[in-house]
Design an enzyme around this catalytic site. Structure first.
Site, short mmCIF file in Angstrom:
data_model
loop_
_atom_site.label_atom_id
_atom_site.label_comp_id
_atom_site.label_asym_id
_atom_site.label_seq_id
_atom_site.Cartn_x
_atom_site.Cartn_y
_atom_site.Cartn_z
N LEU A 1 -39.52 -40.91 -55.10
CA LEU A 1 -38.40 -40.10 -54.64
C LEU A 1 -38.71 -39.54 -53.26
O LEU A 1 -39.84 -39.11 -53.01
CB LEU A 1 -38.14 -38.93 -55.60
CG LEU A 1 -37.43 -39.25 -56.93
CD1 LEU A 1 -37.48 -38.05 -57.85
CD2 LEU A 1 -35.99 -39.68 -56.70
N ASP A 2 -37.72 -39.53 -52.36
CA ASP A 2 -37.91 -38.92 -51.05
C ASP A 2 -38.22 -37.44 -51.21
O ASP A 2 -37.84 -36.82 -52.21
CB ASP A 2 -36.64 -39.08 -50.20
CG ASP A 2 -36.39 -40.52 -49.80
OD1 ASP A 2 -37.35 -41.30 -49.74
OD2 ASP A 2 -35.21 -40.86 -49.55
N PRO A 3 -38.89 -36.83 -50.24
CA PRO A 3 -39.21 -35.40 -50.33
C PRO A 3 -37.98 -34.53 -50.59
O PRO A 3 -38.05 -33.56 -51.34
CB PRO A 3 -39.83 -35.10 -48.97
CG PRO A 3 -40.46 -36.38 -48.55
CD PRO A 3 -39.51 -37.45 -49.05
#
EC number: 5.4.99.25
Length: 383
Positions: A52-54
């Site tokens: 997951l992206d930050p």
């Protein structure tokens, strides 16, 4: 307060549990989430699937110890998200973290309707060819695409085939549309937001993303378990008082739950009841990585996790011994794909069909000491 859980006890617990469903919050990388779980448990070997992206939040699956070998079977499962797409602005990263490189004039935005958005979604539904975002982890000539993009080099990424299904949640307001997206592994939701804005001629970017599920694994399981524990603890302790609880319960429940630990799970346009989530769910404060911020998670055994993906088949002690040694076995079952072989929970294996009735081990998790002990008991019992 609950009794403190010793790290050695936590290590044993998680080495046995093996698979974690984690609710990653926004603001940290998936790698950081893994590092915090590793620090908490003392288990060095931990991996995850479905980065997951930050800025994104939601379900992240981790494997502890030997269960890292099961991650490959979870990585290619379909994923489900809720997302907010903001139309009218395009960014370098296709999400709200990047710099704005285009803003549409107001007259153009005023022409956008839910119907025109629906037509755009139709173009981006089913099996489509998608060009990933430039700021992605895809390797280009040995370099990560995001590293090239940060250097001002726009990487040339090949289109990849993905499957996408859209469901709209609510109306189009304030240039934002809320959607639920179910997609195949490898789909970039940021790229879907970018392409929707491009199709409508006004630009667009992803401003919110939460992952609800990966295949048969669901985010709401974390809070369902927490709600059960909260109810149990309320029954055991008058007025929610957690004084005097045993270390055993500390290992089971990890931490006391207080009113300040309430976690709002409501999302725009989401019916939490349908998802099996209470409007306000209680989140266990299990991993502290910054002041006031925590990760919440629940645990599955390797067998519980794997049997959701493949049909579990009971095998004999002799067959289990053969599988643990890499030998083929014979089974009188009809299947064109892999199954999960199980022997008294001492062996779990993904096995593949070779020919009619013949199966080969692909991935084996076993405790040979237990297998040998059980085999000896079976032998002595038959004499």
């Amino acid at each position: 307060m609950l009794g403190k859980v010793e790290r050695s006890e936590m290590y044993i617990l998680f080495a046995m549990t093996q698979v974690l469903l984690v609710d990653k919050i926004s603001g940290i990388t998936s790698h950081t989430a893994v590092a915090k779980i590793r620090h908490l448990t003392g288990v060095k070997k931990i991996g995850h699937c479905g980065t997951l992206d930050p800025a994104a939040c939601g379900l992240l699956i981790m494997g502890c110890g030997t269960a890292t070998r099961l991650i490959r079977y979870m990585s290619n499962l379909d994923k489900r998200y809720i997302a907010t797409i903001t139309l009218g602005t395009q960014t370098t990263t296709d999400d709200s973290e990047g710099e704005i490189i285009y803003s549409a004039p107001k007259p153009s935005l005023d022409k956008i309707t839910l119907e025109s958005i629906g037509r755009a979604a139709e173009k981006l539904s089913g099996t489509i060819k998608q060009i990933p975002s430039a700021y992605s982890a895809i390797k280009v000539s040995g370099n990560r695409a995001y590293n090239l993009a940060r250097q001002g080099i726009i990487p040339k990424l090949n289109a990849r085939e993905v499957r996408v299904h859209w469901k709209f949640l609510g109306d189009f307001e304030n240039n934002q549309v809320h959607v639920q997206i179910t997609c195949s592994s490898g789909t970039y939701v940021r790229a879907l937001a970018r392409d929707m804005g491009k199709f409508l001629g006004v630009g667009g970017h992803l401003s919110y993303l939460k992952r609800l599920s990966i295949g048969p694994f669901h985010l709401h399981e974390i809070y369902r378990e927490i709600n059960k524990k909260e109810a149990t603890m309320s029954e055991r302790t008058p007025s929610g008082n957690t004084q005097g609880l045993t270390d055993n319960m500390a290992i089971s429940d990890n931490m006391a739950i207080s009113e300040s630990d309430k976690h709002d799970c409501t999302e725009p346009g989401i019916n939490c009841t349908e998802l099996g989530i209470k409007d306000t769910c209680t989140a266990l404060r299990e991993v502290h990585y910054t002041q006031g911020d925590t990760l919440s998670f629940t645990r599955l055994t390797a067998l519980q996790a794997l049997s959701r993906i493949y049909k579990p088949i009971e095998v004999s002690q002799k067959q289990a011994d053969d599988l643990s040694c890499g030998r083929y076995i014979s089974l009188g079952i009809d299947s064109n794909g892999p199954v999960c072989a199980v022997c008294k929970e001492n062996l779990i294996a993904v096995i593949q069909p070779v020919s009619a009735g013949l199966w080969r081990p692909e991935t084996v998790l076993s405790d040979n000491r237990k297998l040998n002990s059980n085999a000896a008991q079976d032998a002595s019992g038959s004499t």
